[in-house]
Write a protein that holds these residues in place. Structure first.
Motif, PDB file in Angstrom:
ATOM      1  N   THR A   1       0.914  -1.136   0.095  1.00  0.00           N
ATOM      2  CA  THR A   1       0.008   0.176  -0.016  1.00  0.00           C
ATOM      3  C   THR A   1       0.929   1.239  -0.040  1.00  0.00           C
ATOM      4  O   THR A   1       0.368   2.174  -0.421  1.00  0.00           O
ATOM      5  CB  THR A   1      -0.864   0.086   1.146  1.00  0.00           C
ATOM      6  N   ASP A   2       2.199   1.168   0.300  1.00  0.00           N
ATOM      7  CA  ASP A   2       3.160   2.316   0.635  1.00  0.00           C
ATOM      8  C   ASP A   2       4.542   1.744   0.371  1.00  0.00           C
ATOM      9  O   ASP A   2       4.560   0.401   0.313  1.00  0.00           O
ATOM     10  CB  ASP A   2       3.098   3.051   1.976  1.00  0.00           C
ATOM     11  N   MET A   3       5.234   2.542   0.169  1.00  0.00           N
ATOM     12  CA  MET A   3       6.639   2.290   0.109  1.00  0.00           C
ATOM     13  C   MET A   3       7.096   2.070   1.506  1.00  0.00           C
ATOM     14  O   MET A   3       6.716   2.421   2.347  1.00  0.00           O
ATOM     15  CB  MET A   3       7.712   3.458  -0.541  1.00  0.00           C
ATOM     16  N   SER A   4       8.201   1.286   1.589  1.00  0.00           N
ATOM     17  CA  SER A   4       9.069   0.923   2.850  1.00  0.00           C
ATOM     18  C   SER A   4       8.046   0.264   4.015  1.00  0.00           C
ATOM     19  O   SER A   4       8.138   0.785   5.141  1.00  0.00           O
ATOM     20  CB  SER A   4       9.806   2.397   3.449  1.00  0.00           C
ATOM     21  N   VAL A   5       7.280  -0.445   3.540  1.00  0.00           N
ATOM     22  CA  VAL A   5       6.394  -1.219   4.554  1.00  0.00           C
ATOM     23  C   VAL A   5       6.850  -2.828   4.664  1.00  0.00           C
ATOM     24  O   VAL A   5       6.198  -3.348   5.374  1.00  0.00           O
ATOM     25  CB  VAL A   5       4.895  -1.290   4.115  1.00  0.00           C
ATOM     26  N   GLY A   6       7.888  -3.074   4.013  1.00  0.00           N
ATOM     27  CA  GLY A   6       8.278  -4.462   4.343  1.00  0.00           C
ATOM     28  C   GLY A   6       8.314  -5.568   3.393  1.00  0.00           C
ATOM     29  O   GLY A   6       7.933  -6.783   3.674  1.00  0.00           O
ATOM     30  N   LYS A   7       8.048  -5.110   1.901  1.00  0.00           N
ATOM     31  CA  LYS A   7       7.997  -5.914   1.138  1.00  0.00           C
ATOM     32  C   LYS A   7       9.143  -6.892   0.718  1.00  0.00           C
ATOM     33  O   LYS A   7       8.847  -8.374   0.691  1.00  0.00           O
ATOM     34  CB  LYS A   7       7.775  -5.482  -0.430  1.00  0.00           C
ATOM     35  N   MET A   8      10.299  -6.488   0.910  1.00  0.00           N
ATOM     36  CA  MET A   8      11.571  -7.318   0.933  1.00  0.00           C
ATOM     37  C   MET A   8      11.457  -8.206   2.130  1.00  0.00           C
ATOM     38  O   MET A   8      11.668  -9.419   1.753  1.00  0.00           O
ATOM     39  CB  MET A   8      12.710  -6.724   0.890  1.00  0.00           C
TER      40      MET A   8
ATOM     41  N   GLN B   1       8.407  -3.690  -5.097  1.00  0.00           N
ATOM     42  CA  GLN B   1       9.074  -2.198  -5.139  1.00  0.00           C
ATOM     43  C   GLN B   1       7.705  -1.185  -5.175  1.00  0.00           C
ATOM     44  O   GLN B   1       6.584  -1.539  -5.763  1.00  0.00           O
ATOM     45  CB  GLN B   1       9.875  -2.140  -6.346  1.00  0.00           C
ATOM     46  N   GLY B   2       8.087  -0.143  -4.427  1.00  0.00           N
ATOM     47  CA  GLY B   2       7.100   0.884  -4.800  1.00  0.00           C
ATOM     48  C   GLY B   2       5.866   0.806  -3.989  1.00  0.00           C
ATOM     49  O   GLY B   2       5.662   0.367  -2.902  1.00  0.00           O
ATOM     50  N   SER B   3       4.760   1.210  -4.581  1.00  0.00           N
ATOM     51  CA  SER B   3       3.344   1.302  -3.900  1.00  0.00           C
ATOM     52  C   SER B   3       2.304   1.259  -5.001  1.00  0.00           C
ATOM     53  O   SER B   3       2.393   2.021  -6.026  1.00  0.00           O
ATOM     54  CB  SER B   3       3.106   2.743  -3.094  1.00  0.00           C
ATOM     55  N   LEU B   4       1.240   0.550  -4.485  1.00  0.00           N
ATOM     56  CA  LEU B   4       0.167   0.451  -5.537  1.00  0.00           C
ATOM     57  C   LEU B   4      -0.610   1.975  -5.482  1.00  0.00           C
ATOM     58  O   LEU B   4      -1.447   2.190  -6.392  1.00  0.00           O
ATOM     59  CB  LEU B   4      -0.848  -0.687  -4.918  1.00  0.00           C
TER      60      LEU B   4
ATOM     61  N   ILE C   1       1.059 -10.672  -2.683  1.00  0.00           N
ATOM     62  CA  ILE C   1       0.633 -10.728  -1.280  1.00  0.00           C
ATOM     63  C   ILE C   1       0.699  -9.087  -0.955  1.00  0.00           C
ATOM     64  O   ILE C   1       1.817  -8.386  -1.191  1.00  0.00           O
ATOM     65  CB  ILE C   1       1.689 -11.395  -0.315  1.00  0.00           C
ATOM     66  N   LEU C   2      -0.359  -8.357  -0.336  1.00  0.00           N
ATOM     67  CA  LEU C   2      -0.412  -7.162   0.111  1.00  0.00           C
ATOM     68  C   LEU C   2       0.310  -6.750   1.425  1.00  0.00           C
ATOM     69  O   LEU C   2      -0.042  -7.793   2.213  1.00  0.00           O
ATOM     70  CB  LEU C   2      -1.929  -6.938   0.010  1.00  0.00           C
ATOM     71  N   VAL C   3       1.160  -6.018   1.349  1.00  0.00           N
ATOM     72  CA  VAL C   3       1.932  -5.640   2.617  1.00  0.00           C
ATOM     73  C   VAL C   3       1.384  -4.276   2.892  1.00  0.00           C
ATOM     74  O   VAL C   3       1.692  -3.363   2.043  1.00  0.00           O
ATOM     75  CB  VAL C   3       3.730  -5.849   2.312  1.00  0.00           C
ATOM     76  N   HIS C   4       1.156  -4.149   4.163  1.00  0.00           N
ATOM     77  CA  HIS C   4       0.738  -2.640   4.715  1.00  0.00           C
ATOM     78  C   HIS C   4       1.181  -2.763   5.960  1.00  0.00           C
ATOM     79  O   HIS C   4       1.262  -3.421   7.046  1.00  0.00           O
ATOM     80  CB  HIS C   4      -0.799  -2.945   4.760  1.00  0.00           C
ATOM     81  N   ARG C   5       1.524  -1.211   6.624  1.00  0.00           N
ATOM     82  CA  ARG C   5       1.929  -0.982   7.838  1.00  0.00           C
ATOM     83  C   ARG C   5       0.465  -0.634   8.789  1.00  0.00           C
ATOM     84  O   ARG C   5      -0.472   0.078   8.164  1.00  0.00           O
ATOM     85  CB  ARG C   5       2.573   0.511   7.577  1.00  0.00           C
ATOM     86  N   ALA C   6       0.343  -1.351   9.582  1.00  0.00           N
ATOM     87  CA  ALA C   6      -0.488  -1.543  10.501  1.00  0.00           C
ATOM     88  C   ALA C   6      -0.837  -0.152  11.126  1.00  0.00           C
ATOM     89  O   ALA C   6       0.215   0.585  11.427  1.00  0.00           O
ATOM     90  CB  ALA C   6      -0.339  -2.220  11.719  1.00  0.00           C
ATOM     91  N   GLY C   7      -2.039   0.268  10.907  1.00  0.00           N
ATOM     92  CA  GLY C   7      -2.652   1.717  11.520  1.00  0.00           C
ATOM     93  C   GLY C   7      -2.567   2.684  10.504  1.00  0.00           C
ATOM     94  O   GLY C   7      -2.942   3.928  10.579  1.00  0.00           O
ATOM     95  N   GLN C   8      -1.665   2.601   9.542  1.00  0.00           N
ATOM     96  CA  GLN C   8      -1.333   3.752   8.414  1.00  0.00           C
ATOM     97  C   GLN C   8      -2.766   4.114   7.562  1.00  0.00           C
ATOM     98  O   GLN C   8      -3.231   3.083   6.945  1.00  0.00           O
ATOM     99  CB  GLN C   8      -0.223   3.341   7.484  1.00  0.00           C
TER     100      GLN C   8
END
Length: 280
Positions: free
Chosen positions: A159-166, A233-236, A257-264
């Motif tokens: 959903t955003d950059m730098s949220v833990g995709k790697m 990489q990047g963000s949807l 797999i969708l990766v998201h920062r909880a609460g953002q």
């Protein structure tokens, strides 16, 4: 190419231990098998790495490259990932000090260092400057060839950059290997390439060839593994992101797999993240 496992490494991380800017260095501390002997962050010098980050690794934090030399590092890795990938002004003297001390440099930022005359003149035999973000040669246009592969192709999207995709892709890769699957992690960013070596630095590739670059690396390994974990990489949703669509087109994923920062709730002010329970 990957970060050597037989050379002592120091991570240049000024201002990064306690901010999102430090994701490259923090990921290396969490996942790298290389001997990491020092972290350089003037803001946190003398403090305990585990207490600050939760990372279970006993590595001293020092204030400068000069202070790190007591641990005899052979390689200096630039550990920050600032917006735009440019090297901060206050990093240049540290890079020069490292080269003068006989260290090689691993640079994951957009600013290339290997051809800067002032730095090249400091190189001695055996020293190298590895600019990780370098476009591969002989790239082509994607043709959806990955859809013909028999393997699973699992792509992380965010959903955003730098949220833990790697991190998500790496953890799933290792879990698959523990289950006896023939699993392969394919890196698409600078940190993943430092850790695992195989992949493509996607944001260094011209946009017309980006999907083709992904397709090329997927086709190289897809016939020899049961499952490929393709680093996202990047963000949807982020308006500044261009990387996700070439990854989808090039890898032709069987699962995402969708990766998201909880609460953002927003990627930037005025650009909300839609509720996950909203249907259309």
């Amino acid at each position: 190419m990957r970060l050597a496992l037989n050379q002592k490494v120091a991570i240049l991380l000024h201002g990064g231990i306690q901010s999102r800017l430090g994701k490259t260095g923090l990921s290396l501390l969490r996942y790298s098998e290389a001997p990491l002997v020092a972290v350089i962050d003037i803001e946190c010098a003398g403090k305990n790495l585990t207490e600050l980050t939760g990372i279970q690794r006993d590595v001293p934090i020092v204030a400068s490259v000069a202070d790190a030399l007591q641990f005899q590092p052979q390689v200096l890795v630039i550990g920050i990932a600032p917006k735009g990938g440019m090297i901060p002004d206050d990093y240049w003297h540290e890079l020069k000090d490292a080269l003068k001390a006989g260290m090689s440099i691993v640079n994951g930022l957009h600013t290339p260092l290997a051809n800067i005359p002032e730095l090249k003149t400091l190189l001695k035999p055996g020293q190298v400057i590895w600019d990780v973000r370098k476009e591969p040669s002989n790239l082509g246009i994607a043709q959806a060839l990955a859809r013909t592969l028999p393997c699973r192709r699992v792509l992380t999207v965010g959903t955003d950059m730098s949220v833990g995709k790697m991190s998500t892709s790496l953890e799933l890769h290792w879990a698959c290997r523990l289950r006896g699957w023939r699993s392969k992690f394919l890196a698409t960013g600078q940190t993943g390439l430092m850790l695992e070596g195989d992949g493509v630095p996607l944001d260094a590739v011209r946009v017309d060839y980006a999907a083709g670059a992904v397709e090329g690396v997927v086709m190289r390994y897809g016939k020899n593994y049961d499952i490929l974990h393709i680093e996202g990489q990047g963000s949807l949703l982020h308006p500044g992101s261009t990387a996700t669509l070439p990854l989808i087109r090039g890898s032709q994923p069987t699962q995402m797999i969708l990766v998201h920062r909880a609460g953002q709730t927003e990627v930037i002010e005025g650009v909300p993240i839609p509720p996950f329970n909203r249907s259309h």
